[in-house]
Scaffold this motif. Sequence first.
Motif, short mmCIF file in Angstrom:
data_model
loop_
_atom_site.label_atom_id
_atom_site.label_comp_id
_atom_site.label_asym_id
_atom_site.label_seq_id
_atom_site.Cartn_x
_atom_site.Cartn_y
_atom_site.Cartn_z
N PRO A 1 -6.17 -0.14 -10.18
CA PRO A 1 -7.49 -0.66 -9.14
C PRO A 1 -8.72 -0.52 -9.98
O PRO A 1 -9.85 -0.68 -9.03
CB PRO A 1 -7.47 0.88 -8.31
CG PRO A 1 -6.44 1.86 -9.96
CD PRO A 1 -5.45 0.96 -10.55
N SER A 2 -9.31 -0.01 -10.97
CA SER A 2 -10.55 -0.40 -11.36
C SER A 2 -10.51 -1.53 -12.20
O SER A 2 -12.25 -2.09 -11.71
CB SER A 2 -11.09 1.05 -11.83
OG SER A 2 -9.92 1.42 -13.45
N ARG A 3 -9.92 -1.41 -13.03
CA ARG A 3 -10.60 -3.12 -13.60
C ARG A 3 -9.96 -4.16 -13.16
O ARG A 3 -9.96 -5.33 -13.52
CB ARG A 3 -9.81 -2.65 -15.08
CG ARG A 3 -10.57 -2.30 -15.65
CD ARG A 3 -10.35 -2.17 -17.64
NE ARG A 3 -9.07 -0.82 -17.75
CZ ARG A 3 -8.28 -0.73 -18.53
NH1 ARG A 3 -8.53 -0.63 -19.15
NH2 ARG A 3 -7.85 0.25 -17.97
N GLY A 4 -8.90 -4.15 -12.70
CA GLY A 4 -7.92 -5.48 -12.38
C GLY A 4 -8.49 -6.05 -10.81
O GLY A 4 -9.92 -6.29 -10.75
N MET B 1 -7.26 -6.59 -8.09
CA MET B 1 -7.16 -5.90 -6.88
C MET B 1 -8.82 -5.31 -6.23
O MET B 1 -9.34 -5.88 -5.05
CB MET B 1 -6.58 -4.76 -6.73
CG MET B 1 -5.15 -5.08 -6.91
SD MET B 1 -4.21 -5.06 -5.39
CE MET B 1 -4.17 -3.49 -4.81
N ALA B 2 -9.35 -5.03 -7.41
CA ALA B 2 -10.50 -4.22 -7.33
C ALA B 2 -12.12 -5.64 -6.91
O ALA B 2 -12.27 -5.07 -6.54
CB ALA B 2 -11.35 -4.02 -8.49
N ARG B 3 -11.90 -6.75 -8.05
CA ARG B 3 -12.50 -7.87 -7.21
C ARG B 3 -12.83 -8.21 -5.90
O ARG B 3 -13.52 -8.67 -5.44
CB ARG B 3 -12.23 -8.54 -8.29
CG ARG B 3 -13.42 -9.61 -8.92
CD ARG B 3 -13.58 -10.60 -10.32
NE ARG B 3 -12.42 -9.40 -10.83
CZ ARG B 3 -11.88 -10.06 -11.96
NH1 ARG B 3 -12.01 -11.48 -11.56
NH2 ARG B 3 -11.31 -9.41 -13.20
N LYS B 4 -11.32 -8.12 -5.51
CA LYS B 4 -11.43 -8.33 -4.29
C LYS B 4 -11.46 -7.49 -3.18
O LYS B 4 -11.60 -8.19 -1.90
CB LYS B 4 -9.32 -9.30 -4.27
CG LYS B 4 -9.22 -11.12 -4.48
CD LYS B 4 -7.83 -10.76 -4.62
CE LYS B 4 -7.28 -10.29 -5.43
NZ LYS B 4 -5.84 -10.69 -5.50
N GLY B 5 -11.68 -5.77 -3.78
CA GLY B 5 -11.95 -5.33 -2.79
C GLY B 5 -10.98 -4.93 -1.27
O GLY B 5 -9.79 -5.58 -1.16
N GLY B 6 -11.24 -3.93 -0.78
CA GLY B 6 -10.22 -3.90 0.68
C GLY B 6 -10.99 -4.19 1.20
O GLY B 6 -10.54 -4.28 2.43
N ASP C 1 -10.93 -5.47 4.16
CA ASP C 1 -10.01 -5.93 5.44
C ASP C 1 -10.41 -4.68 6.10
O ASP C 1 -11.04 -4.03 5.51
CB ASP C 1 -8.52 -6.61 5.27
CG ASP C 1 -7.89 -5.48 4.49
OD1 ASP C 1 -8.46 -5.19 3.71
OD2 ASP C 1 -7.28 -5.93 4.69
N ARG D 1 0.83 -1.17 -0.14
CA ARG D 1 -0.31 0.00 0.08
C ARG D 1 0.68 0.89 -0.53
O ARG D 1 0.42 2.18 -0.37
CB ARG D 1 -1.26 -0.03 0.90
CG ARG D 1 -2.01 -0.94 1.67
CD ARG D 1 -3.23 -1.22 2.19
NE ARG D 1 -3.47 -2.23 1.93
CZ ARG D 1 -5.13 -2.22 3.00
NH1 ARG D 1 -5.33 -0.83 3.61
NH2 ARG D 1 -6.24 -2.73 2.28
#
Lengths: 255, 268
Positions: free
Chosen positions: B256-259, B261-266, B268, B98
């Motif tokens: 951040p918007s397509r990958g 990472m976005a699908r997994k979301g933050g 936590d 991060r």
Amino acid sequence: MKDSPTRDGDAPALEVQDLSFAYGGRPVLEAISLAIAAGEFVVLLGPNGAGKTTLFSLITRLHDRRQGEIRIGGFDVRRQAVKAHARIGVVFQQPTLDLDLSVAQNLAYHAALHGMGPGEARRRAEAQLARVGLADRRRTRVRRLSGGQRRRVEIARGLLHEPRLLLLDEPTVGLDVASRRDLVEHAHRLCAEEGVAVLWATHLIDEVRPGDRVLVLHRGRLLADGTSATLTARLGVATLGEAFDRLVGEEAPCD
Amino acid sequence: MRLMPWLHCLRGVVGRELLRFLHQRSRFLAALVRPLVWLFVFAAGFRMALGVAMTEPYQTYILYEVYIVPGLVGMIQLFNGMQSSLSMVYDREMGSMRVLLVSPFPRWYLLVCKLLASTLVSAVQVYVFLAIAWWYGIQAPPMGYLWVLPALLVTGFMVGALGLLLSTFVRQLENFAGVMNFVIFPMFFLSSALYPLWRLREGSHLVYQIAAFNPFTHAVEMIRFALYERVNPEAILISVAVTLVLLALAILGYNPSRGLMARKGGGD
């Protein structure tokens, strides 16, 4: 990163408009709108799972599949990402320092990530460390610092590039009472002296001071926005704790 | 100057990787011992069983130890690339990913810096290994050691980008054992690292076809030819192309918007 066209001026340090975010079909944030002026100290109060960390992730653009607008100093985090990012300092919920590196090395790394040369980085690191009272710990490995000291290093790091907005996500987790009080005090002083806007996320009501502006976030919705005094007056209760309980209803008590 | 901040960013990322590397001496030792065991034990044992006939780029009949060195160089880089993918997963849990990603520089640039940093660390390991091999008697032409550097860079980026891409799928550290079993080992064994392709064909046509298709084979051949001051255009072309594709996918994975990472979301 120098920049020519501006929208800073009188623009709010943080401006969020109609922000919605869903994860796996479940709404996490719903139609959030808020604005924080330069030099303002704002507490984002909400129980665990209210969506505080998600809001921070969207502001820092760790992910951004969302609806709505987010602007930092008037710069859109999506369309003017470079300028918006340069204006944000973050202290994450989990510790993010390299334990095996020294305090100075950790700060130097962060400075480089913001495009600073070594000389400038060293000057700023010294100034920030002096401010958090750790000037004599420059060469100490982070592993040997206490929890409170590590947090202060992270704040120094977050301010190294002179952001307009400092985000702190539950920064007092795991700290003892004295360190917690020091940290809250330090953040207030930053606002007063440096004009940095601070958004302080917490689920601990005792971290709110009477004059602080409080945003109450619950289940992804902003339930209240005002100083703790006006909130208690509006709801006709004696303490912020009661006001909070009244707002979030019977479910999800806050510790 | 507009360029300087970019260079400072690169310097910072590379410097941190090198510092961390210096602090992890056991990791360096492990990374060095692994190929040396292969060289001194495995190759020495197989020397009798497996003579290697004259093949390109070698001018004469060679010992098996000589054949296997470029493959072991590739192995060092493969493990290192995956290890830095492991550190990405670990980093993400620790949150220091991060820290990297809130830098104002474009995300593709930050990831390229990160890949270059891990590639340079693996190049240091490779040269130490080659020095020991030289002392052991496996000596390439002196200029070959310079020629091999660009090949090392391409291979480092290839396996590093693959690791990055995997790190967007692997959420937890535990899953990394699966990466070992299903990515590292097949890539290494089903390639020309240990045996020449023509020998594989004698054994099994299927294995041969897989190995010929495996990009790691081409990376190893690129390294092998470069070490002997030769150019293998096919290997270079395929290696570079695969690297670019993997790099693009990895960058997409961290978008951040397509990958992913976005699908997994933050969440936590």
